[in-house]
Design a protein around this motif. Structure first.
Motif: not given
Length: 143
Positions: A99, A101-104, A128, A131, A133
Motif C-alpha cells: 500500500v 509503495k502504491g503497488e495496488d 491506505a 494516503f 487510497k
C-alpha cells in the motif's frame, strides 16, 4: 514481548546461521526477491529454500518482493505457500508495504491469498487512509 519478536528461529530464519555459504546463499535469495527474478527464486524454493525465509530484519521473501513491486515474484511465492501476512521485526506486513509503495495489484493479490489488511503496525488500512487510497479502503471493506 511484542508479536514481532516471536518469529520462529530455525530453518526459516538466517539470524543464527554461521556457515558463510548459507549466509551467501540467503543473501542471494533475498536479492532475487528484491529484484523480481521470479524464475530463479521459484527454482530455489522448489529446491528446498524455505518459502518463508526471513532476513536479519525479519523481512520475508514476499515482503521484499511486494515492497519492490514484483507481482510475478509475489505470486510465485504465494503459490508455493508463502505466508502473505508475516510481519517483519518492526511489525510491518507485506500488504502495508505494498500500500505504502502504491503497488495496488500486489495489494489485491495479497488480499486474495489471505493477507489481513488490519494486521501489522501500521496496518494496510491505516496506510491506505494516510494516503487517501479510497479504492483500497473499499477493497478492505472500510471507508
Amino acid at each position: 514481548m511484542s508479536e514481532a519478536n516471536t518469529q520462529p528461529q530455525g530453518p526459516e530464519s538466517i539470524e543464527h546461521a554461521h556457515d558463510p555459504e548459507v549466509l551467501q546463499l540467503a543473501a542471494k535469495v533475498f536479492d532475487l526477491a528484491r529484484h523480481g527474478d521470479t524464475d530463479t527464486i521459484a527454482a530455489y524454493v522448489d529446491a528446498g529454500v524455505p518459502v518463508n525465509l526471513t532476513n536479519d530484519k525479519g523481512d520475508s521473501l514476499v515482503m521484499l518482493a511486494a515492497y519492490h513491486g514484483h507481482l510475478d515474484t509475489v505470486m510465485a511465492l504465494l503459490q508455493r505457500g508463502a505466508d502473505a501476512d508475516r510481519p517483519n521485526d518492526r511489525g510491518q506486513t507485506p500488504i502495508a508495504g505494498a500500500v505504502f509503495k502504491g503497488e495496488d495489484e500486489i495489494v489485491r493479490a495479497l488480499v486474495e491469498h489471505g493477507a489481513d489488511p488490519a494486521g501489522g503496525t501500521p496496518s494496510a488500512i491505516d496506510t491506505a487512509r494516510m494516503f487517501q487510497k479510497t479504492e483500497l479502503l473499499k477493497l478492505f471493506g472500510v471507508e
